[in-house]
Design a protein around this motif. Sequence first.
Motif, PDB file in Angstrom:
ATOM      1  N   LYS A  17      41.373  18.592  42.149  1.00 31.79           N
ATOM      2  CA  LYS A  17      42.748  17.960  41.333  1.00 31.79           C
ATOM      3  C   LYS A  17      43.081  16.984  41.142  1.00 31.79           C
ATOM      4  N   ARG A  18      41.780  15.875  41.450  1.00 32.36           N
ATOM      5  CA  ARG A  18      42.086  14.781  41.732  1.00 32.36           C
ATOM      6  C   ARG A  18      41.041  14.773  40.202  1.00 32.36           C
ATOM      7  N   SER A  19      40.043  15.641  39.992  1.00 30.47           N
ATOM      8  CA  SER A  19      39.019  15.943  38.472  1.00 30.47           C
ATOM      9  C   SER A  19      40.090  16.687  37.409  1.00 30.47           C
ATOM     10  N   ALA A  20      40.654  17.698  37.468  1.00 29.79           N
ATOM     11  CA  ALA A  20      41.812  17.565  36.498  1.00 29.79           C
ATOM     12  C   ALA A  20      42.508  16.559  36.065  1.00 29.79           C
ATOM     13  N   GLU A  21      42.973  15.688  37.247  1.00 24.89           N
ATOM     14  CA  GLU A  21      44.054  13.952  36.174  1.00 24.89           C
ATOM     15  C   GLU A  21      43.075  13.716  35.551  1.00 24.89           C
ATOM     16  N   LEU A  22      41.636  13.128  36.602  1.00 29.38           N
ATOM     17  CA  LEU A  22      40.755  12.338  35.461  1.00 29.38           C
ATOM     18  C   LEU A  22      40.089  12.572  34.036  1.00 29.38           C
ATOM     19  N   LEU A  23      39.642  13.948  34.065  1.00 30.67           N
ATOM     20  CA  LEU A  23      38.947  13.951  32.818  1.00 30.67           C
ATOM     21  C   LEU A  23      39.545  13.702  31.273  1.00 30.67           C
ATOM     22  N   PRO A  24      40.952  14.364  31.479  1.00 28.59           N
ATOM     23  CA  PRO A  24      41.834  13.791  30.368  1.00 28.59           C
ATOM     24  C   PRO A  24      42.133  11.869  30.352  1.00 28.59           C
ATOM     25  N   LEU A  25      41.722  11.266  30.933  1.00 22.31           N
ATOM     26  CA  LEU A  25      41.579   9.715  30.419  1.00 22.31           C
ATOM     27  C   LEU A  25      40.383   9.012  30.259  1.00 22.31           C
ATOM     28  N   ILE A  26      38.862  10.170  30.270  1.00 26.61           N
ATOM     29  CA  ILE A  26      37.580  10.050  30.671  1.00 26.61           C
ATOM     30  C   ILE A  26      36.883   9.724  28.766  1.00 26.61           C
TER      31      ILE A  26
END
Length: 527
Positions: A17-26
Amino acid sequence: KGKDNKNVPIAKQSVLKRSAELLPLIDLDFSVSFSLLDLPPVNEYDMYIRNYGKMNTKQAYVQCNEDNLDRDIQTEEVETLEKWTQHPGESALVSGAQLPKIDSLRLANFLRSAGQVIAVLLEEDQAAAQPRWKQRSQQTNLSISDSCFQLNTNQPFLHDRKISCLYVSQVQRQALLSVHGLPEKAGVAILNRKSIICVWNIWQPSSPQKVLICDSQVLCCCFSPSKTTLVFAGTVDGSLLVWDLREDTRMHPHVTFSETDWTFRVPTFSTGWYKCTLITHFVDSETIPLQILLTLFLSSLIPGGKVKLVHSSTMELNNSLFPKDVCLRMPQTLRVKFLPSDPNHFIVGTNVGLVGHGTRHDLKVLPKLFRPQENRMRSISINAIDFFPFGKSLFLVGCSDGSIRLHQMTSEYPLMQWNDSTNGQPVIALQWALTRPAVFFVLDASSNIYIWDLLENDLFPVAKQTIPSENVITMALLGEPEKTNGLLGIVLANNCGEIDIHYIKKKWALPQPEESEKLNLILLRSC
């Protein structure tokens, strides 16, 4: 997916869940880069020191301004001061300057013309301050001219030398050649057995521009048809010589006369053998066959010379030009002239009154001979030939019996012939006026000058001028046909070695209205 999430551990579900939230921001940042291998440029000095500086040596100091605090050096600082200029705009002090496009050919022509004008003005000032000879005369003792002046042939190396030939350039009308024969008295050793050709600029009559020398007697000379930097000459021994006037003066001998240094230019190229005495000694000492040596020395190019003549063809004139009945008289060829409109064609003057017609490639031409009105051979020499300078294929012939003939290239017999105009005196020179199609000049052996104006009188000359107390040897005309100022000069050389230039009166020099058309009508009536 829902079923899959139930089987995944809770810790792992939180990571996903954390990965899905951060990937668009990287996002990748491409603004930072670095080189894996950095090689600065190496100059010649650094390369030398790198390769040889460590071989049993140790470099302590260099001769530059960086070590002036520790060691004495040979390089001193140069004081400089920058100034603003319009052209060229290469300095940082110049703003908005652009290098203009330069027409180098036009600039060279301007500099040459401007240099000539400045040289003429300086010479006139010098002549006014220190008149060494009678340069210009407002009056003339000839009735056919308005003014005259004299070229300064009073040079130490021209004393006791007779003038045999004059030639005016057709490219630069102010350029003149004069041929001076062997001296009657011994003088400077280097010039005792030399013929001399002087190159003059008539706008600077105080001295010749260049002096050419050769070992043999010069019979004829001329400039190149397209430029005045090449001079050609034919000699009595059959050699053909060429001088390149662009050569450095250090390639030629120098002699000082009266604190003035003169350069005497030897031929750049000669078709005759060179230094025959040296050849003879070489043969005696080395026992090499003379025939081979003569072949080796048959054509000689001066060291450093850049102009060479290439032999193209040979013609036996007697066999190719004259029929058998003429060949039985064994005619001698005295004059050769090439047709200006077609240099492949030439005519040859003989000593039997005939003019031969041939081509360089021995093609068949008609007519092969140009005869006088009386159809018989006589012992008459063709002393002068001149082609019409205004386009038509006409030429004048002057003979040793005083007769003058006007021929056209398409007819065997002359359009006009005048037998008694010189009272039997041989014609030694004749030439068309360069500014008027209907006028020509004749010089006879008694120093008489005749002016013919065919528009005014086609039977007799319109003027006769006897040169007083002087024996005129030859003449040449100079003028500018491309201009309408009517400036026409006649150059006269006498047996004292003097050269006078007379400007002809305007009535014989200025072109007349419709002169060419009127001359055509006269020639048509004479056919």
